[in-house]
Motif scaffolding. Structure first.
Motif, PDB file in Angstrom:
ATOM      1  N   ASP A 129       0.834  -1.192   0.000  1.00 53.85           N
ATOM      2  CA  ASP A 129       0.000   0.000   0.000  1.00 53.85           C
ATOM      3  C   ASP A 129       0.876   1.252   0.000  1.00 53.85           C
ATOM      4  O   ASP A 129       2.104   1.168  -0.092  1.00 53.85           O
ATOM      5  CB  ASP A 129      -0.987  -0.015   1.181  1.00 53.85           C
ATOM      6  CG  ASP A 129      -0.296   0.071   2.544  1.00 53.85           C
ATOM      7  OD1 ASP A 129       0.907   0.422   2.590  1.00 53.85           O
ATOM      8  OD2 ASP A 129      -0.966  -0.201   3.559  1.00 53.85           O
ATOM      9  N   GLU A 130       0.254   2.402   0.132  1.00 47.57           N
ATOM     10  CA  GLU A 130       1.005   3.659   0.038  1.00 47.57           C
ATOM     11  C   GLU A 130       1.930   3.883   1.230  1.00 47.57           C
ATOM     12  O   GLU A 130       2.810   4.737   1.175  1.00 47.57           O
ATOM     13  CB  GLU A 130       0.039   4.834  -0.118  1.00 47.57           C
ATOM     14  CG  GLU A 130      -0.693   4.813  -1.450  1.00 47.57           C
ATOM     15  CD  GLU A 130      -1.574   6.021  -1.640  1.00 47.57           C
ATOM     16  OE1 GLU A 130      -1.123   6.991  -2.288  1.00 47.57           O
ATOM     17  OE2 GLU A 130      -2.712   6.006  -1.137  1.00 47.57           O
ATOM     18  N   GLU A 131       1.751   3.109   2.295  1.00 48.30           N
ATOM     19  CA  GLU A 131       2.661   3.160   3.439  1.00 48.30           C
ATOM     20  C   GLU A 131       3.694   2.036   3.361  1.00 48.30           C
ATOM     21  O   GLU A 131       4.426   1.794   4.314  1.00 48.30           O
ATOM     22  CB  GLU A 131       1.866   3.062   4.747  1.00 48.30           C
ATOM     23  CG  GLU A 131       0.887   4.201   4.963  1.00 48.30           C
ATOM     24  CD  GLU A 131       1.585   5.554   4.952  1.00 48.30           C
ATOM     25  OE1 GLU A 131       2.694   5.643   5.503  1.00 48.30           O
ATOM     26  OE2 GLU A 131       1.011   6.514   4.399  1.00 48.30           O
ATOM     27  N   VAL A 143      -0.044  -5.827   1.340  1.00 48.14           N
ATOM     28  CA  VAL A 143      -1.475  -5.996   1.137  1.00 48.14           C
ATOM     29  C   VAL A 143      -1.768  -7.363   0.545  1.00 48.14           C
ATOM     30  O   VAL A 143      -2.710  -8.045   0.943  1.00 48.14           O
ATOM     31  CB  VAL A 143      -2.032  -4.891   0.212  1.00 48.14           C
ATOM     32  CG1 VAL A 143      -3.502  -5.140  -0.099  1.00 48.14           C
ATOM     33  CG2 VAL A 143      -1.840  -3.524   0.848  1.00 48.14           C
ATOM     34  N   LEU A 150      -3.453   2.531  -5.871  1.00 48.00           N
ATOM     35  CA  LEU A 150      -3.626   1.471  -4.882  1.00 48.00           C
ATOM     36  C   LEU A 150      -2.359   1.224  -4.080  1.00 48.00           C
ATOM     37  O   LEU A 150      -2.407   0.780  -2.938  1.00 48.00           O
ATOM     38  CB  LEU A 150      -4.051   0.175  -5.572  1.00 48.00           C
ATOM     39  CG  LEU A 150      -5.340   0.230  -6.383  1.00 48.00           C
ATOM     40  CD1 LEU A 150      -5.560  -1.099  -7.095  1.00 48.00           C
ATOM     41  CD2 LEU A 150      -6.512   0.563  -5.487  1.00 48.00           C
ATOM     42  N   GLY A 151      -1.216   1.477  -4.692  1.00 42.61           N
ATOM     43  CA  GLY A 151       0.048   1.203  -4.030  1.00 42.61           C
ATOM     44  C   GLY A 151       1.122   0.852  -5.044  1.00 42.61           C
ATOM     45  O   GLY A 151       1.085   1.299  -6.194  1.00 42.61           O
TER      46      GLY A 151
END
Length: 421
Positions: free
Chosen positions: A154-156, A160, A242-243
Motif C-alpha cells: 500500500d502507500e505506506e 497488502v 492502490l500502491g
C-alpha cells in the motif's frame, strides 16, 4: 416490493460464484419484479445499460425484455426462482435503440410486502464479464504458479497481497506478511535508500527495473540474501492509486556464481599479466619489483618480496634462516603503508622455526592469516604497528620456489602480500 433496500453487491460477494474482484470492473444493473413478474424497480445502472428510463419499464412484465422465441425458457427459469432456486443464465436482452445486448443474468428469489414472492435480477454485459473473468483467471494463475515473488504494497509500503512464492523466498508464512511494513520482513541497512526509490514510483509512476537489494529476513537470520526487484505503480480503473506492485527474484546463488566467475577471470588476467611482465631481465632485484607491481593493486594493497639471505652468501651462516627484502609496493597513500614496504629495503629479517614465513617456505604452500598483527615477523614489532596504522587486515605468505626445489630455505624465496580490503 422487497422488504428494505437490496444490497446486491453484498449479496453477490456472499452468495454468487464470481469473485468480488469482478464487482469493481463490470457495471452491474438491478431489476426487481413482483409475484406477477411485473417490474417494480429499475435502477440507474439498468437505465445506462439498456437505455430505458424507469418510467418506461416500471409495471411492464419482465419477459417482454427478452426475444419472443426465448420467453418460454425465461418462464421456466422464473418458476425455478419461485421454487427458491438461484439462477444463472446468459440471454440477449432488448435495448431501447432496438438492438440486443448479450447479458449475464444472476437472479434470486426475494420476499416482498405481505410475504409475496418476487425476483431480484442482476445484469452485466456478458462480453465485458468474460473479458474480466479471463483477466482474473490469468491473475490468479500467475499468483498461484509464478516461480517468482509477487507483491502489492500500500502507500505506506505495507504488505497488502503476495503470492506463496514470495513467502517461500523470505521463509516467512504468507499471513505473517500482511499488514506489516516491508522493511520488517526485508531487513537491510540500506532501507532508507531503497524506500526513497520505491516511493518515487508512487509519486512519479515511473517503474524501477532490476533494483538489487541485499539483506536478511526473519527466515534468513544468519545469511545475507540478494534480491532483484521490479516495482511499478498500481492504480484502479478510475485512476485511484492502490500502491506499489512488484515482482521479486532471489538471486543470491546466481550473484555468487557471477562473482566467482568474475574472480576467476581476474585471476587469469593476473596470471597473463604476470607472465608478460615478470622475468623480463635476469636481474633478481628487478624481477622482485615486477612481482610486487603485478600484485598491487590487482591482488593486494601491499606486497613485498624477500629472498633468502643465503642465496647471496658463498658460505651460509649458521643459526635461524634469514631473508633480505628486495622490493616493496603499495597502493595505499598512508605514511604507514609507505614505510611498511618502502623504508626497509635491503633489510635482513630472521625467521625462527615455526614462524609464519618459516612454515610457508617449509610446506611450499601459501598461507592466509586474517590477524595480520599476530603473523608479521615477531622480531620486529614495528611491522605490526605499521600494518595496524595502514589499516591492513590480512596477510598471505606465499613461497616462491626456484627450479622447483622444495628444500626448506634452499634456493627459494618468500613473498608477503598484505590486503586491507
Amino acid at each position: 416490493m422487497a422488504e428494505g433496500p437490496v444490497n446486491h453487491r453484498e449479496w453477490m460477494v456472499t452468495h454468487l460464484s464470481q469473485p468480488a474482484a469482478l464487482l469493481g470492473r463490470v457495471p452491474i444493473a438491478l431489476m426487481l419484479t413482483d409475484h406477477e413478474g411485473r417490474i417494480s424497480h429499475w435502477g440507474a445502472a439498468a437505465e445506462r445499460m439498456f437505455g430505458y428510463r424507469a418510467e418506461e419499464v416500471l409495471g411492464r412484465r419482465g419477459p417482454e425484455l427478452f426475444p419472443p422465441e426465448l420467453r418460454a425458457e425465461v418462464a421456466a427459469l422464473r418458476d425455478r426462482l419461485f421454487a427458491g432456486e438461484y439462477v444463472h443464465a446468459v440471454f440477449p436482452m432488448r435495448c431501447r435503440d432496438g438492438g440486443w445486448r448479450l447479458t449475464d443474468i444472476r437472479a434470486f428469489p426475494i420476499r416482498g410486502p405481505a410475504g409475496r414472492p418476487g425476483i431480484a435480477a442482476l445484469f452485466s454485459d456478458a462480453e465485458d464479464l468474460e473479458e474480466v473473468e479471463t483477466e482474473l483467471a490469468f491473475t490468479q494463475g500467475l499468483l498461484r504458479e509464478a516461480p517468482f515473488g509477487l507483491v502489492l504494497l500500500d502507500e505506506e509500503l505495507r504488505y497488502v497481497h503476495l503470492n506463496q512464492a514470495l513467502a517461500d523466498i523470505n521463509r516467512v508464512p504468507l499471513e505473517d506478511h500482511l499488514g506489516r511494513w516491508v522493511w520488517d520482513i526485508m531487513q537491510t541497512e540500506a532501507s532508507a535508500e531503497y524506500e526513497r526509490a520505491i516511493r518515487s514510483v508512487l509519486q512519479t509512476g515511473e517503474p524501477i527495473q532490476e533494483l538489487l537489494l541485499s539483506g536478511r529476513t526473519p527466515g534468513h537470520r544468519h545469511q545475507d540474501r540478494v534480491w532483484s526487484a521490479n516495482f511499478f505503480r498500481m492504480s484502479a480503473a478510475d485512476g485511484t492509486v492502490l500502491g506499489v506492485g512488484g515482482f521479486i527474484l532471489d538471486v543470491t546463488e546466481q550473484r555468487a556464481a557471477r562473482l566467482e566467475a568474475s574472480a576467476a577471470r581476474q585471476r587469469l588476467e593476473l596470471i597473463d599479466e604476470a607472465s608478460a611482465r615478470i622475468g623480463s631481465t635476469l636481474d633478481i632485484t628487478r624481477t622482485a619489483a615486477e612481482v610486487t607491481e603485478v600484485m598491487v593493486p590487482a591482488f593486494a594493497d601491499c606486497a613485498v618480496v624477500e629472498v633468502l639471505d643465503r642465496f647471496f652468501e658463498e658460505t651460509p651462516s649458521a643459526g635461524d634462516p634469514r631473508s633480505r627484502r628486495l622490493a616493496g609496493h603499495t597502493s595505499l597513500p598512508t605514511a604507514a603503508a609507505q614505510q611498511l614496504v618502502g623504508t626497509e629495503l635491503a633489510a635482513v629479517f630472521t625467521h625462527p622455526p615455526y614462524s609464519a614465513v618459516y612454515d610457508a617456505v617449509r610446506s611450499g604452500r601459501p598461507a592466509l592469516h586474517l590477524e595480520v598483527e599476530e603473523r608479521l615477523p615477531a622480531q620486529n614489532d614495528r611491522h605490526a604497528r605499521l600494518a595496524r596504522d595502514a589499516g591492513l587486515r590480512s596477510v598471505i605468505f606465499a613461497p616462491l620456489i626456484a627450479r622447483a626445489i622444495r628444500e626448506v630455505f634452499d634456493d627459494g624465496s618468500v613473498t608477503s602480500l598484505f590486503d586491507g580490503r
